[in-house]
Every structure is written in structure tokens, then in C-alpha cells.
Design an enzyme around this catalytic site. Structure first.
Site, short mmCIF file in Angstrom:
data_model
loop_
_atom_site.label_atom_id
_atom_site.label_comp_id
_atom_site.label_asym_id
_atom_site.label_seq_id
_atom_site.Cartn_x
_atom_site.Cartn_y
_atom_site.Cartn_z
N SER A 62 0.82 -1.21 0.00
CA SER A 62 0.00 0.00 0.00
C SER A 62 0.86 1.26 0.00
CB SER A 62 -0.91 0.03 1.23
OG SER A 62 -1.67 -1.16 1.30
N1 SAH Z 1 -0.60 -5.21 4.11
C1 SAH Z 1 0.13 -5.41 2.87
C2 SAH Z 1 -0.68 -5.05 1.63
C3 SAH Z 1 -1.33 -6.24 1.18
S1 SAH Z 1 -2.12 -6.33 -0.36
C4 SAH Z 1 1.44 -4.71 2.84
O1 SAH Z 1 1.76 -3.96 3.78
O2 SAH Z 1 2.21 -4.95 1.90
C5 SAH Z 1 -3.39 -7.47 0.15
C6 SAH Z 1 -2.91 -8.85 0.52
O3 SAH Z 1 -4.06 -9.58 0.97
C7 SAH Z 1 -2.35 -9.65 -0.66
O4 SAH Z 1 -1.07 -10.10 -0.32
C8 SAH Z 1 -3.33 -10.81 -0.82
O5 SAH Z 1 -2.73 -12.01 -1.23
C9 SAH Z 1 -3.92 -10.91 0.58
N2 SAH Z 1 -5.22 -11.58 0.69
C10 SAH Z 1 -6.30 -11.48 -0.12
N3 SAH Z 1 -7.30 -12.25 0.34
C11 SAH Z 1 -6.86 -12.84 1.49
C12 SAH Z 1 -7.43 -13.72 2.46
N4 SAH Z 1 -8.66 -14.20 2.33
N5 SAH Z 1 -6.68 -14.10 3.51
C13 SAH Z 1 -5.41 -13.66 3.64
N6 SAH Z 1 -4.82 -12.82 2.79
C14 SAH Z 1 -5.52 -12.40 1.72
#
Ligand code: SAH
Length: 219
Positions: A62
């Protein structure tokens, strides 16, 4: 080679404090977590820029401001146990690790979880615990949590996450369509009483799982 501590200070001045973030714990965390360790080597010189970056598997780290905004919105005082859904790069978890006692983070893509673990170890964030799973069911064994942060966009607030919130606890979660969401703060006021606030508009990758979207296209 860029001096990353200068880039980091500039990021905090131009993107964080000037846009209204005032919580000193959040500012301190943003000033100290080495964000460049959470992006691919080829993107390191953009790590402190004002936008999200790709991290592989169609996912993103993000934008710095949204990380700071969501962290501040959790209203942490320092001793909390926090659940994060969507570890991604691990950067948000690293920021949380500076201002909470323990961070439990769930990621559905094993490769991302592995890379995040490496980066978190490099910066000494040993109070972050990562699990590969569908996070829409939360982390039952470790519940309840003082705070929950979901960093992927959900069609609805998963009931299981609400149930894993401590009374008095706060959850920050983007809810909306695949294209755009509103950031909600849900506060658990009692066993069955929740307060909902709408904070700002945002755009996240989809939360995919049993209690989220069924696929990236929303089927
Ligand atoms: N917090 C992260 C940004 C993540 S982007 C950072 O600081 O980089 C969103 C993430 O959520 C992705 O890696 C994706 O694979 C994950 N995601 C999506 N659906 C999910 C679920 N049901 N359970 C766990 N992770 C999930």
C-alpha cells in the site's frame, strides 16, 4: 545509492504529517521501518514514493499514507494484540509491530508470506506471527484481538472477524465493490453491539476467500 533515512524523513514530512497524521507512535514507526526492504530490489529507489508498488502475484504494497492512516485509525496505545488480514509484503505488519505487543498476520499466498517473513526478520520484527491461510475466518486460536486490520477490499465485513474482536476493540476494513471501497472503522461496544463509521474512500486488491470475494473477478 540513495540515503534511505533521508528518503524516509522526506516521505513522513511530505506524505504523512502534512496530510494530517498526528499520532506520534505512528509517525515514529513510519520514520523507522525500512520500507525499501519490503519491495523488490529493482523498485527500491521508489520505495518511499507516494504510491503503491507491485509485490508479485498481482498484489501491492500500500501507499505510505494509507498505511499510516489505517494504523492511526486503529487507535493503538502500545500494548495491544493485533490481527492483520493480508500480510502482503509485511510492511504494514512491521509498522504495527512497533506500536503493539503482538501482531498476528494471515496471508493466502505462501510465496508472499515467505518473503514477508524474511523482510520482517531483517528488521527485527520478531513479534509478528505469520500464518498462511484464508484470513476471512480470522485466527481463531489467538482470538480475541484488541484491533483488527484488513488490507484487502471486502464485499461485506466477515462475521468471523467481528466475533474475534475484543469488546472495546476496533477493526479497520475496506468494504465495497472490486473497483472501489470505503474504509470502515467497526468498534465492538458490547457482545452484540457494533458501531460503524465510514472514514475515507480507497482502492484495495480484493479479499479472496470463503467470506470474501470468490475470485479476482468477483465470481
Ligand atoms: N498489508 C500489505 C498489503 C497487502 S495487499 C502490505 O503492507 O504490503 C493485500 C494482501 O491480501 C495480498 O497479499 C493478498 O494475497 C492478501 N489476501 C487477499 N485475500 C486474502 C485472504 N482471504 N486471507 C489472507 N490474505 C488475503
Amino acid at each position: 545509492m540513495l540515503d534511505f533515512s533521508i528518503a524516509r524523513r522526506r516521505m513522513v514530512e511530505q506524505q504523512i504529517t502534512s496530510r494530517g497524521i498526528t499520532d506520534l507512535k505512528v509517525i515514529h514507526a513510519m520514520l523507522t521501518v525500512p520500507r525499501h526492504l519490503f519491495v523488490e530490489k529493482g523498485l527500491m529507489d521508489q520505495a518511499y514514493s507516494d504510491f503503491p508498488l507491485p509485490i508479485g502475484h498481482k498484489q501491492t504494497i500500500s501507499q505510505p499514507f494509507i498505511v499510516a492512516y489505517m494504523t492511526e485509525a486503529l487507535r493503538l496505545t502500545g500494548g495491544e494484540r493485533v490481527l492483520e488480514i493480508g500480510t502482503g509484503s509485511g510492511y504494514q505488519a512491521a509498522v504495527l509491530s512497533k506500536i503493539s505487543r503482538q501482531v498476528y498476520s494471515v496471508e493466502r499466498v505462501a510465496d508472499l508470506a515467505r518473503a514477508a517473513r524474511k523482510a520482517l526478520d531483517l528488521c527485527g520484527a520478531y513479534n509478528v506471527h505469520i500464518r498462511v491461510n484464508d484470513g476471512t475466518s480470522g485466527w481463531e486460536d489467538q482470538a480475541p484481538f484488541d484491533a483488527i486490520i484488513t488490507t484487502a477490499g471486502a464485499p461485506l465485513v466477515p462475521e468471523k472477524l467481528k466475533q474475534q474482536l475484543e469488546v472495546g476493540g476496533r477493526m479497520i476494513i475496506p468494504v465495497g465493490t472490486l473497483g472501489e471501497q470505503i474504509l470502515y472503522r467497526i468498534t465492538r461496544l458490547g457482545a452484540e453491539i457494533y458501531n460503524e463509521e465510514q472514514l475515507i474512500g480507497c482502492r484495495f486488491v480484493p479479499l479472496i476467500g470463503r467470506y470474501g470475494w470468490q475470485s479476482e473477478t468477483g465470481d
